[in-house]
Write a protein that holds these residues in place. Structure first.
Motif, PDB file in Angstrom:
ATOM      1  N   SER A 122       0.809  -1.213   0.000  1.00  0.00           N
ATOM      2  CA  SER A 122       0.000   0.000   0.000  1.00  0.00           C
ATOM      3  C   SER A 122       0.842   1.263   0.000  1.00  0.00           C
ATOM      4  CB  SER A 122      -0.936  -0.007   1.213  1.00  0.00           C
ATOM      5  OG  SER A 122      -0.177  -0.115   2.399  1.00  0.00           O
ATOM      6  N   SER A 123       2.054   1.206   0.573  1.00  0.00           N
ATOM      7  CA  SER A 123       2.909   2.389   0.655  1.00  0.00           C
ATOM      8  C   SER A 123       3.880   2.429  -0.511  1.00  0.00           C
ATOM      9  CB  SER A 123       3.676   2.371   1.973  1.00  0.00           C
ATOM     10  OG  SER A 123       4.612   1.314   1.950  1.00  0.00           O
ATOM     11  N   ASP A 124       4.915   3.251  -0.362  1.00  0.00           N
ATOM     12  CA  ASP A 124       5.931   3.370  -1.410  1.00  0.00           C
ATOM     13  C   ASP A 124       7.026   2.325  -1.241  1.00  0.00           C
ATOM     14  OD1 ASP A 124       6.655   4.789  -3.736  1.00  0.00           O
ATOM     15  OD2 ASP A 124       8.275   5.785  -2.648  1.00  0.00           O
ATOM     16  N   ASP A 125       6.854   1.421  -0.289  1.00  0.00           N
ATOM     17  CA  ASP A 125       7.854   0.382  -0.035  1.00  0.00           C
ATOM     18  C   ASP A 125       7.908  -0.619  -1.187  1.00  0.00           C
ATOM     19  OD1 ASP A 125       8.471   1.469   2.443  1.00  0.00           O
ATOM     20  OD2 ASP A 125       6.925   0.298   3.468  1.00  0.00           O
ATOM     21  N   VAL A 126       9.078  -1.252  -1.353  1.00  0.00           N
ATOM     22  CA  VAL A 126       9.234  -2.259  -2.414  1.00  0.00           C
ATOM     23  C   VAL A 126       8.749  -3.633  -1.956  1.00  0.00           C
ATOM     24  CG1 VAL A 126      11.154  -1.059  -3.512  1.00  0.00           C
ATOM     25  CG2 VAL A 126      11.623  -2.748  -1.718  1.00  0.00           C
ATOM     26  N   GLY A 127       8.565  -3.797  -0.661  1.00  0.00           N
ATOM     27  CA  GLY A 127       8.085  -5.065  -0.120  1.00  0.00           C
ATOM     28  C   GLY A 127       7.846  -4.952   1.363  1.00  0.00           C
TER      29      GLY A 127
END
Length: 353
Positions: A21-26
Motif C-alpha cells: 500500500s505504501s511506497d515500499d518495495v516489499g
C-alpha cells in the motif's frame, strides 16, 4: 554452520505478489522494506559482483540475458525479503548475533575504510561505513540463527541408529558420464542424445578391450566433479544416487564395469571399486550431518510458512541500476545544493528587508 546457512539462503520464500500500500518495495509481517534500504542493497550487490568477477561482468551478463538488470534487481528484492524473514524470526526468539562472526566483520570493515583504495571503491559505489556496520550486524545475526537451528535440529542417538538401519552397506564407485542435458538441465534434442549414446557405447567397447577406466574418465566424462579424479565418486549408500545409477552400482561385483546405464542426466558407465560393510561408528558423523540438515530444512520451512510477505516489483522500475543510479544520486545532490542556495538567497532577502 556453512551447510545450515546454505539451506537458509536456498529456502524458497512464499512471496505474495499483492502490491504494498505504501511506497515500499516489499514487506515482511507488515514491516515495510523502503526504497532506500533496497537501493543500498542493490549498490552493495553490484559492488560485490564487480569485486569478484571484474567490472566487465555486466557485459558478459548482457550476452546471456539482455534484461539482466531487471533480473538482478528482482533477485536482490527476493534476497532482501528472505533476509528480513529470518531477521524477524531471530528478533522474536531473542537470537543474538554470533560474537565471533561479528568481530570478524568489524575487523574487516575497519581494514576496508582504512585502506585508501578500497575506501574509494566503496565510496564510488555509494556504500558508506554505516551500511557496512548494519550489514555486519545482520550477517552475524544470520550466523547466530544458523547456530540456533543447528542446535535445535541435532538428532538423538536413537534417531541416528534408526537412520543407520535404513542405510545398509555402501559401495565405492567411479563413473564416466556423457550428458543428455544442457547446463540448465534441459534435455538435449534427440539427435544430440543419439550422439551421446553412441559415444558412451564406444567408450564401453574401449573399456572391454582393456582401456584404463580412470584415463578415459579424465578425457571424456562430463561430470566435472569426478572427471579430474578419474571418475571417482567415493563411498555412497542407498538413497544418495538416482535410482537407475544406484541399482546398477549395487549390482556389480568388485572391479566389474557396467554396461551403459541411462539416467535423467545422461549415459553412465560405472566401475565398482569396492563394497563397504556398514559400520555405525564410521558412519555416525555422516548420519548426524544428514539428519541435522533434513531437520533444519523443515524448521526453515516452518519459519517461512509462518511469515506473511509481500513485494511490489513495479516500484523497482523507478530504481536505476549502475551508472544510472550514480547519475540520479548526482542529480539529487545537485538539487539539494540548488535548494540550499535558493533558501540562503531567500534568507538574505529577508535580512535585507
Amino acid at each position: 554452520m556453512k551447510k545450515v546457512l546454505a539451506i537458509l539462503l536456498a529456502a524458497v520464500v512464499g512471496i505474495s505478489t499483492v502490491a504494498c500500500s505504501s511506497d515500499d518495495v516489499g514487506s515482511v509481517d507488515g514491516k515495510g522494506i523502503s526504497k532506500k534500504e533496497y537501493t543500498d542493497q542493490l549498490k552493495f550487490t553490484k559492488l560485490m559482483y564487480e569485486m569478484q568477477y571484474g567490472e566487465k561482468i555486466w557485459d558478459q551478463m548482457k550476452l546471456k540475458d539482455k534484461n539482466y538488470q531487471e533480473t538482478v534487481k528482482k533477485n536482490v528484492l527476493d534476497s532482501l525479503i528472505k533476509t528480513n524473514v529470518y531477521l524477524n524470526y531471530a528478533k522474536k526468539n531473542d537470537i543474538k548475533p554470533d560474537k565471533k562472526v561479528l568481530s570478524q566483520y568489524k575487523e574487516q570493515n575497519k581494514k576496508i575504510f582504512e585502506n585508501a583504495k578500497s575506501k574509494e571503491s566503496f565510496k564510488k559505489a555509494g556504500i558508506d561505513q554505516d551500511f557496512m556496520e548494519k550489514y555486519s550486524e545482520q550477517a552475524a545475526t544470520m550466523a547466530g540463527l544458523s547456530n540456533y537451528l543447528q542446535k535445535k535440529a541435532t538428532p538423538s542417538e536413537e534417531e541416528m541408529k534408526a537412520k543407520f538401519k535404513t542405510m545398509g552397506d555402501k559401495v565405492d564407485a567411479s563413473h564416466i558420464l556423457i550428458k543428455t542435458v544442457d547446463d540448465s538441465n534441459k534435455p538435449l534434442p534427440e539427435a544430440k542424445k543419439a550422439e551421446a549414446k553412441k559415444k558412451a557405447e564406444d567408450l564401453y567397447k574401449q573399456l572391454k578391450a582393456g582401456a584404463d577406466f580412470a584415463e578415459l574418465a579424465k578425457k571424456n566424462s562430463q561430470d566435472p566433479g569426478s572427471a579430474a579424479n578419474g571418475g571417482a565418486l567415493g563411498e555412497f549408500g542407498k538413497g544418495q544416487m538416482v535410482p537407475e545409477f544406484e541399482k546398477a552400482a549395487f549390482a556389480l561385483k568388485e572391479g566389474e564395469i557396467s554396461q551403459v546405464v541411462e539416467s535423467q542426466f545422461g549415459y553412465h558407465i560405472i566401475k565398482l571399486n569396492k563394497k563397504v560393510k556398514a559400520d555405525y561408528a564410521k558412519s555416525k558423523a555422516e548420519i548426524k550431518s544428514t539428519l541435522t540438515n533434513e531437520k533444519v530444512k523443515k524448521l526453515v520451512e516452518e519459519i517461512v510458512k509462518g511469515t506473511k510477505t509481500e513485494k511490489n516489483e513495479d516500484k523497482l522500475k523507478d530504481i536505476a541500476f549502475g551508472d544510472e543510479a550514480k547519475a540520479d544520486d548526482k542529480k539529487s545532490d545537485e538539487k539539494k545544493s540548488d535548494d540550499k542556495k535558493a533558501a540562503e538567497k531567500s534568507d538574505d532577502k529577508k535580512a535585507d528587508k
